[in-house]
Design a protein around this motif. Structure first.
Motif, short mmCIF file in Angstrom:
data_model
loop_
_atom_site.label_atom_id
_atom_site.label_comp_id
_atom_site.label_asym_id
_atom_site.label_seq_id
_atom_site.Cartn_x
_atom_site.Cartn_y
_atom_site.Cartn_z
N VAL A 124 -7.32 -25.46 3.46
CA VAL A 124 -7.86 -26.51 4.33
C VAL A 124 -8.07 -25.98 5.74
O VAL A 124 -9.07 -26.30 6.39
N ARG A 173 -12.24 -24.07 13.68
CA ARG A 173 -13.45 -23.48 14.25
C ARG A 173 -13.17 -22.18 14.99
O ARG A 173 -14.07 -21.57 15.52
N ILE A 205 0.78 -23.04 13.28
CA ILE A 205 -0.25 -22.04 13.60
C ILE A 205 -1.52 -22.71 14.09
O ILE A 205 -2.16 -22.25 15.04
N PHE A 206 -1.88 -23.83 13.48
CA PHE A 206 -3.15 -24.48 13.80
C PHE A 206 -2.98 -25.62 14.79
O PHE A 206 -3.94 -26.30 15.14
N SER A 235 -6.85 -20.58 23.63
CA SER A 235 -8.11 -21.05 23.05
C SER A 235 -8.55 -22.25 23.86
O SER A 235 -7.88 -23.29 23.83
N PHE A 248 -10.92 -24.31 23.57
CA PHE A 248 -11.59 -25.43 22.92
C PHE A 248 -10.67 -25.96 21.81
O PHE A 248 -9.76 -25.27 21.35
N LYS A 249 -10.94 -27.17 21.38
CA LYS A 249 -10.13 -27.81 20.35
C LYS A 249 -10.58 -27.24 19.01
O LYS A 249 -11.58 -27.66 18.44
N HIS A 250 -9.83 -26.24 18.53
CA HIS A 250 -10.32 -25.47 17.40
C HIS A 250 -10.04 -26.11 16.05
O HIS A 250 -10.72 -25.81 15.08
N THR A 251 -9.02 -27.00 15.94
CA THR A 251 -8.68 -27.56 14.64
C THR A 251 -8.33 -29.03 14.79
O THR A 251 -7.57 -29.41 15.67
N LEU A 253 -6.36 -31.65 8.97
CA LEU A 253 -5.73 -30.51 8.28
C LEU A 253 -4.55 -30.98 7.44
O LEU A 253 -4.44 -30.64 6.25
#
Lengths: 100, 152
Positions: free
Chosen positions: A19, A25, B16-17, B74, B76-79, B84
């Motif tokens: 997922v 991104r 991690i995310f 990072s 920008f809001k990557h995830t 998720l």
């Protein structure tokens, strides 16, 4: 019964990786999500081999570790090059690769 | 011990995310590798646990730390973290129910000993070949990138 716990945990980690690879991104996090999938595969293979069949697991594990290591080697090099070129880590903006 | 390792592994995988700092994400990935190593110890496989520590943490995670130090945050809001977590559970539950529950019965499924023996033992040389080829890909990518940088 305890094998079921290991299988469930490895599938949970696997699904997190799947997922995350689909939803994130960030370039580097997509690579790390593949590493998570490989970690889940390692856990599942060790659990099933230790409980079901006492075969030689080491060769399969070396193959999995080689997959993980070679993938991260290549991707970190590309990542460092992207950082040096001041490219965005957002994969939606990767159309700029055509300017290389 | 199993519950602690499982909770640490899953929580680190989610973290991690969640974080925006790549170094923290690398540390969380190393924590996932440590949790897998602890689970191997629970399975009474100390050699494999040690190899897991050496290769995944001593090798791969160290390389990731050095590589990720190029970027601090990072920006920008990557995830989408809620998406998720939701999708992870939606995918995990049918997998666990379908494959794992089936292994506790007498039916022939993918995780039974005869199927595993027939699939894996006959293809062992191909695993070595795949491993060598992938190492070649990794080393080749480093060489190509160095030439690209030198050319610019």
């Amino acid at each position: 019964m305890i094998l079921l716990y290991f299988i469930a945990l490895s599938f949970m980690i696997f699904s997190i990786g799947i997922v995350a690879a689909a939803t994130t991104r960030h370039f580097l996090l997509m690579i790390i999500s593949v590493e998570i999938i490989i970690s889940a595969a390692i856990l599942l293979s060790v659990a099933t081999f230790s409980y079901i069949t006492p075969g030689d697991i080491l060769s399969l594990l070396f193959a999995l570790w080689a997959v993980a290591a070679s993938e991260i080697m290549g991707m970190i090099v590309i990542y460092r090059y992207m950082c040096k070129s001041e490219m965005s880590m957002d994969v939606r903006k990767l159309f700029k690769l055509q300017d290389w | 011990m199993f519950c602690a390792s499982a909770i640490i592994g899953v929580a680190a995988a989610f973290y991690i995310f969640r974080t925006s700092n790549m170094i923290h994400a690398m540390i969380a990935f190393a924590t996932v590798a440590v949790a897998v190593s602890m689970l191997m110890l629970i399975l009474e496989l100390p050699l494999l646990a040690l190899l897991q520590l050496f290769i995944m943490i001593g090798g791969i995670s160290t390389y990731m730390f050095v590589g990720a130090s190029s970027e601090k945050l990072s920006k920008f809001k990557h995830t989408n973290f809620l998406l998720l977590v939701t999708l992870a559970f939606i995918i995990a539950i049918p997998l666990i129910y379908g494959l794992a529950m089936g292994s506790s019965g007498n039916s022939q499924n993918l995780l039974s000993s005869t199927m595993l023996n027939s699939y894996v033992s006959s293809d062992l040389p191909f695993f070595y070949l795949i491993a060598m080829m992938l190492f070649g890909v990794g080393i080749g990518s480093i060489v190509i990138m160095k030439k690209l940088v030198a050319g610019k």
